[in-house]
Design a protein around this motif. Structure first.
Motif, PDB file in Angstrom:
ATOM      1  N   LEU A 121       0.863  -1.036   0.102  1.00  0.00           N
ATOM      2  CA  LEU A 121      -0.151   0.024   0.003  1.00  0.00           C
ATOM      3  C   LEU A 121       0.814   1.225  -0.101  1.00  0.00           C
ATOM      4  O   LEU A 121       0.312   2.394  -0.573  1.00  0.00           O
ATOM      5  CB  LEU A 121      -1.032  -0.038   1.289  1.00  0.00           C
ATOM      6  N   TRP A 122       1.957   1.229   0.588  1.00  0.00           N
ATOM      7  CA  TRP A 122       2.982   2.229   0.679  1.00  0.00           C
ATOM      8  C   TRP A 122       4.302   1.693   0.340  1.00  0.00           C
ATOM      9  O   TRP A 122       4.848   0.818   0.961  1.00  0.00           O
ATOM     10  CB  TRP A 122       2.978   3.052   1.771  1.00  0.00           C
ATOM     11  N   ILE A 123       4.840   2.377  -0.851  1.00  0.00           N
ATOM     12  CA  ILE A 123       6.500   2.102  -1.078  1.00  0.00           C
ATOM     13  C   ILE A 123       7.167   3.486  -0.769  1.00  0.00           C
ATOM     14  O   ILE A 123       6.890   4.578  -1.196  1.00  0.00           O
ATOM     15  CB  ILE A 123       6.556   1.641  -2.360  1.00  0.00           C
ATOM     16  N   ASP A 124       8.172   3.308   0.137  1.00  0.00           N
ATOM     17  CA  ASP A 124       9.080   4.629   0.528  1.00  0.00           C
ATOM     18  C   ASP A 124      10.428   4.520  -0.285  1.00  0.00           C
ATOM     19  O   ASP A 124      11.091   3.341   0.126  1.00  0.00           O
ATOM     20  CB  ASP A 124       9.190   4.601   2.038  1.00  0.00           C
ATOM     21  N   LEU A 125      10.722   5.253  -1.009  1.00  0.00           N
ATOM     22  CA  LEU A 125      11.863   5.285  -1.539  1.00  0.00           C
ATOM     23  C   LEU A 125      13.108   6.386  -1.065  1.00  0.00           C
ATOM     24  O   LEU A 125      12.466   7.405  -1.052  1.00  0.00           O
ATOM     25  CB  LEU A 125      12.077   5.607  -3.226  1.00  0.00           C
ATOM     26  N   TYR A 126      13.889   5.758  -0.267  1.00  0.00           N
ATOM     27  CA  TYR A 126      14.783   6.823   0.571  1.00  0.00           C
ATOM     28  C   TYR A 126      16.227   6.626  -0.237  1.00  0.00           C
ATOM     29  O   TYR A 126      16.738   5.449  -0.214  1.00  0.00           O
ATOM     30  CB  TYR A 126      14.935   6.523   1.811  1.00  0.00           C
ATOM     31  N   ARG A 127      16.680   7.711  -0.845  1.00  0.00           N
ATOM     32  CA  ARG A 127      18.087   7.718  -1.847  1.00  0.00           C
ATOM     33  C   ARG A 127      18.038   6.476  -2.641  1.00  0.00           C
ATOM     34  O   ARG A 127      19.154   5.507  -2.693  1.00  0.00           O
ATOM     35  CB  ARG A 127      19.277   7.895  -0.792  1.00  0.00           C
ATOM     36  N   PRO A 128      17.012   6.246  -3.690  1.00  0.00           N
ATOM     37  CA  PRO A 128      16.893   4.764  -4.172  1.00  0.00           C
ATOM     38  C   PRO A 128      17.937   4.449  -5.090  1.00  0.00           C
ATOM     39  O   PRO A 128      18.643   5.542  -5.651  1.00  0.00           O
ATOM     40  CB  PRO A 128      15.748   5.025  -5.020  1.00  0.00           C
ATOM     41  N   LEU A 129      18.372   3.305  -5.137  1.00  0.00           N
ATOM     42  CA  LEU A 129      19.287   2.779  -6.215  1.00  0.00           C
ATOM     43  C   LEU A 129      18.555   2.589  -7.497  1.00  0.00           C
ATOM     44  O   LEU A 129      17.426   2.611  -7.602  1.00  0.00           O
ATOM     45  CB  LEU A 129      19.876   1.340  -5.695  1.00  0.00           C
ATOM     46  N   ASP A 130      19.339   2.773  -8.792  1.00  0.00           N
ATOM     47  CA  ASP A 130      18.816   2.484  -9.933  1.00  0.00           C
ATOM     48  C   ASP A 130      17.772   1.383  -9.909  1.00  0.00           C
ATOM     49  O   ASP A 130      16.797   1.120 -10.735  1.00  0.00           O
ATOM     50  CB  ASP A 130      19.826   2.671 -10.878  1.00  0.00           C
ATOM     51  N   SER A 131      18.383   0.359  -9.333  1.00  0.00           N
ATOM     52  CA  SER A 131      17.506  -1.125  -9.586  1.00  0.00           C
ATOM     53  C   SER A 131      16.084  -0.996  -8.775  1.00  0.00           C
ATOM     54  O   SER A 131      15.156  -1.339  -9.152  1.00  0.00           O
ATOM     55  CB  SER A 131      18.248  -2.454  -8.901  1.00  0.00           C
ATOM     56  N   GLN A 132      16.299  -0.172  -7.677  1.00  0.00           N
ATOM     57  CA  GLN A 132      14.937   0.039  -6.987  1.00  0.00           C
ATOM     58  C   GLN A 132      14.018   1.009  -7.522  1.00  0.00           C
ATOM     59  O   GLN A 132      12.944   0.807  -7.397  1.00  0.00           O
ATOM     60  CB  GLN A 132      15.043   0.644  -5.775  1.00  0.00           C
ATOM     61  N   ILE A 133      14.490   1.923  -8.211  1.00  0.00           N
ATOM     62  CA  ILE A 133      13.634   2.799  -9.130  1.00  0.00           C
ATOM     63  C   ILE A 133      13.115   2.030 -10.245  1.00  0.00           C
ATOM     64  O   ILE A 133      11.911   2.109 -10.733  1.00  0.00           O
ATOM     65  CB  ILE A 133      14.404   4.095  -9.633  1.00  0.00           C
ATOM     66  N   ALA A 134      13.938   1.048 -10.747  1.00  0.00           N
ATOM     67  CA  ALA A 134      13.423   0.270 -11.892  1.00  0.00           C
ATOM     68  C   ALA A 134      12.178  -0.594 -11.507  1.00  0.00           C
ATOM     69  O   ALA A 134      11.236  -0.795 -12.218  1.00  0.00           O
ATOM     70  CB  ALA A 134      14.604  -0.520 -12.648  1.00  0.00           C
ATOM     71  N   ALA A 135      12.488  -1.008 -10.378  1.00  0.00           N
ATOM     72  CA  ALA A 135      11.537  -2.033  -9.606  1.00  0.00           C
ATOM     73  C   ALA A 135      10.086  -1.313  -9.332  1.00  0.00           C
ATOM     74  O   ALA A 135       9.047  -1.651  -9.873  1.00  0.00           O
ATOM     75  CB  ALA A 135      11.952  -2.393  -8.257  1.00  0.00           C
ATOM     76  N   VAL A 136      10.122  -0.040  -9.213  1.00  0.00           N
ATOM     77  CA  VAL A 136       8.781   0.769  -9.045  1.00  0.00           C
ATOM     78  C   VAL A 136       8.286   1.136 -10.246  1.00  0.00           C
ATOM     79  O   VAL A 136       7.082   1.202 -10.416  1.00  0.00           O
ATOM     80  CB  VAL A 136       9.135   1.902  -8.038  1.00  0.00           C
ATOM     81  N   GLU A 137       9.109   1.519 -11.276  1.00  0.00           N
ATOM     82  CA  GLU A 137       8.746   2.014 -12.535  1.00  0.00           C
ATOM     83  C   GLU A 137       8.081   0.859 -13.316  1.00  0.00           C
ATOM     84  O   GLU A 137       7.096   0.873 -14.153  1.00  0.00           O
ATOM     85  CB  GLU A 137       9.842   2.666 -13.287  1.00  0.00           C
ATOM     86  N   GLY A 138       8.472  -0.512 -12.834  1.00  0.00           N
ATOM     87  CA  GLY A 138       7.952  -1.538 -13.522  1.00  0.00           C
ATOM     88  C   GLY A 138       6.460  -1.702 -13.045  1.00  0.00           C
ATOM     89  O   GLY A 138       5.675  -2.595 -13.630  1.00  0.00           O
ATOM     90  N   LEU A 139       5.992  -1.099 -12.075  1.00  0.00           N
ATOM     91  CA  LEU A 139       4.645  -1.306 -11.608  1.00  0.00           C
ATOM     92  C   LEU A 139       3.892  -0.155 -12.190  1.00  0.00           C
ATOM     93  O   LEU A 139       2.653   0.052 -11.913  1.00  0.00           O
ATOM     94  CB  LEU A 139       4.543  -0.875 -10.099  1.00  0.00           C
ATOM     95  N   GLY A 140       4.425   0.718 -13.183  1.00  0.00           N
ATOM     96  CA  GLY A 140       3.665   1.906 -13.941  1.00  0.00           C
ATOM     97  C   GLY A 140       3.853   3.260 -13.282  1.00  0.00           C
ATOM     98  O   GLY A 140       2.879   3.914 -13.756  1.00  0.00           O
ATOM     99  N   ILE A 141       4.843   3.384 -12.400  1.00  0.00           N
ATOM    100  CA  ILE A 141       5.071   4.502 -11.877  1.00  0.00           C
ATOM    101  C   ILE A 141       6.165   5.148 -12.042  1.00  0.00           C
ATOM    102  O   ILE A 141       7.278   4.534 -12.051  1.00  0.00           O
ATOM    103  CB  ILE A 141       4.929   4.559 -10.310  1.00  0.00           C
ATOM    104  N   GLU A 142       6.048   6.344 -12.644  1.00  0.00           N
ATOM    105  CA  GLU A 142       7.351   7.143 -13.037  1.00  0.00           C
ATOM    106  C   GLU A 142       7.984   7.914 -11.787  1.00  0.00           C
ATOM    107  O   GLU A 142       7.346   8.658 -11.277  1.00  0.00           O
ATOM    108  CB  GLU A 142       7.156   8.171 -14.153  1.00  0.00           C
ATOM    109  N   VAL A 143       9.100   7.615 -11.588  1.00  0.00           N
ATOM    110  CA  VAL A 143       9.859   8.121 -10.397  1.00  0.00           C
ATOM    111  C   VAL A 143      10.582   9.551 -10.546  1.00  0.00           C
ATOM    112  O   VAL A 143      11.357   9.206 -11.434  1.00  0.00           O
ATOM    113  CB  VAL A 143      10.920   7.221  -9.606  1.00  0.00           C
ATOM    114  N   PRO A 144      10.318  10.612 -10.069  1.00  0.00           N
ATOM    115  CA  PRO A 144      10.975  11.636 -10.562  1.00  0.00           C
ATOM    116  C   PRO A 144      12.601  11.798 -10.055  1.00  0.00           C
ATOM    117  O   PRO A 144      12.756  11.029  -8.974  1.00  0.00           O
ATOM    118  CB  PRO A 144      10.032  12.774  -9.760  1.00  0.00           C
ATOM    119  N   THR A 145      13.428  12.446 -10.746  1.00  0.00           N
ATOM    120  CA  THR A 145      14.591  12.739 -10.146  1.00  0.00           C
ATOM    121  C   THR A 145      14.839  13.692  -9.013  1.00  0.00           C
ATOM    122  O   THR A 145      13.982  14.333  -8.876  1.00  0.00           O
ATOM    123  CB  THR A 145      15.677  13.034 -11.171  1.00  0.00           C
TER     124      THR A 145
END
Length: 322
Positions: free
Chosen positions: A31-55
């Motif tokens: 229900l909640w995904i918290d990205l703290y100083r995320p790695l590229d692989s973690q950003i890719a994992a969230v973007e795989g859910l269809g969510i664009e992660v801002p820089t």
């Protein structure tokens, strides 16, 4: 780091570890995904859910259109919140809330205290934690409560400074007090910025609730939070005036201490002026100076200088300048 949460028996339960996760893993059910100083692989994992992660550069944009907008049915809201960097520095940094129908995603590059305390007491918030929208509002409530705590801390700090400044403080203590007031004023500025951006984000989100099934209930919660933010803003204005008063009082006490030092130096200089004048007179090279031939001339000049200094000192005491 990536933290994934879902509703638990008490508060929010952490689903994963602080390691990269694949799109097909359990974060798809979070229900909640918290990205703290995320790695590229973690950003890719969230973007795989269809969510664009801002820089971070996108998050630091000051244009309101880049901080609050709706895209593909998801709300992107960026606020500025006080927190700490990994090296322990206190800063104000952007936090982006990405609210989708299925989950809430937060992106941050510093550590506000509220993100650590909220999961354990999410169920005790006014909104609860049964849906992404309620988690978002509960997290905002936690952030606002944290700003209230910080404002109370500033008030206590200013109280302590006032006691020292208005007491018998030494010059070193006054200098330390001035630095402390400056630090409290800087923190107050960060809090006021946070309250401003939080109010903007809530007002933006409130406008998107017209077609939401729980829009009426959520609107009531948002209205209460905006009212709380307004009250804290008034408290912040009051503390701002106290900061200005503390700075003026501290500088005034420093000036008084400096004036005392200057007065002492001036008095000492004045005490030596008459003896210096007498010594200068007897140091002139005139042909006729009667005292030069007399055996009592030198003791007479010394006594005259001492008497003039004592007379000046007595006059200052009579005028209560010493």
């Amino acid at each position: 780091m990536l933290h994934a949460f879902t509703a638990g028996t008490r508060g929010l339960a952490r689903m994963g570890q602080e390691t990269p996760m694949a799109p097909g893993s359990q974060i798809a059910h979070a229900l909640w995904i918290d990205l703290y100083r995320p790695l590229d692989s973690q950003i890719a994992a969230v973007e795989g859910l269809g969510i664009e992660v801002p820089t971070l550069a996108d998050m630091e944009e000051i244009e309101i259109s880049n901080r609050l907008y709706r895209e593909d049915g998801s709300d992107f809201m960026t606020v500025v919140v006080p927190g700490q960097t990994p090296d322990g520095r206190h800063i104000s940094g952007p936090v982006t809330f990405i609210l989708t129908p299925a989950r809430l995603v937060t992106v941050r590059h510093h550590a506000p205290r509220s993100f650590e305390t909220y999961p354990e007491r999410a169920d005790r918030s006014t909104a609860g934690c049964t849906s992404p929208e309620r988690i978002f509002l509960g997290l905002i409530e936690e952030i606002v409560a944290r700003q209230a705590d910080l404002l109370e801390g500033i008030g206590r700090g200013l109280d302590s400074v006032s006691v020292h400044v208005l007491g018998d403080a030494s010059p070193d203590e006054l200098q330390h007090a001035l630095g402390e007031v400056g630090r409290q004023g800087e923190l107050l500025g960060r809090i006021r910025l946070a309250l401003l951006t939080l109010e903007r984000a809530l007002s933006f989100y409130d406008q998107t609730l017209a077609t939401h099934p729980q829009g009426k209930d959520l609107h009531t919660i948002i209205k209460g939070q905006i009212r709380d933010i307004g009250s804290l803003a008034v408290h912040g204005d009051f503390l701002s005036s106290r900061v200005s008063l503390s700075v003026d009082a501290t500088l005034g006490m420093i000036n008084l201490a400096q004036n005392t030092t200057v007065r002492i130096v001036s008095v000492v200089a004045a005490l030596f002026m008459p003896p210096t004048l007498i010594a200068s007179m007897y140091g002139m090279n005139f042909a006729v100076m009667p005292e030069l031939d007399k055996p009592w001339g030198y003791p007479f000049a010394i006594g005259l200088m001492i008497a003039s200094a004592l007379g000046t000192w007595a006059f200052f005491k009579w005028k209560d300048w010493l």
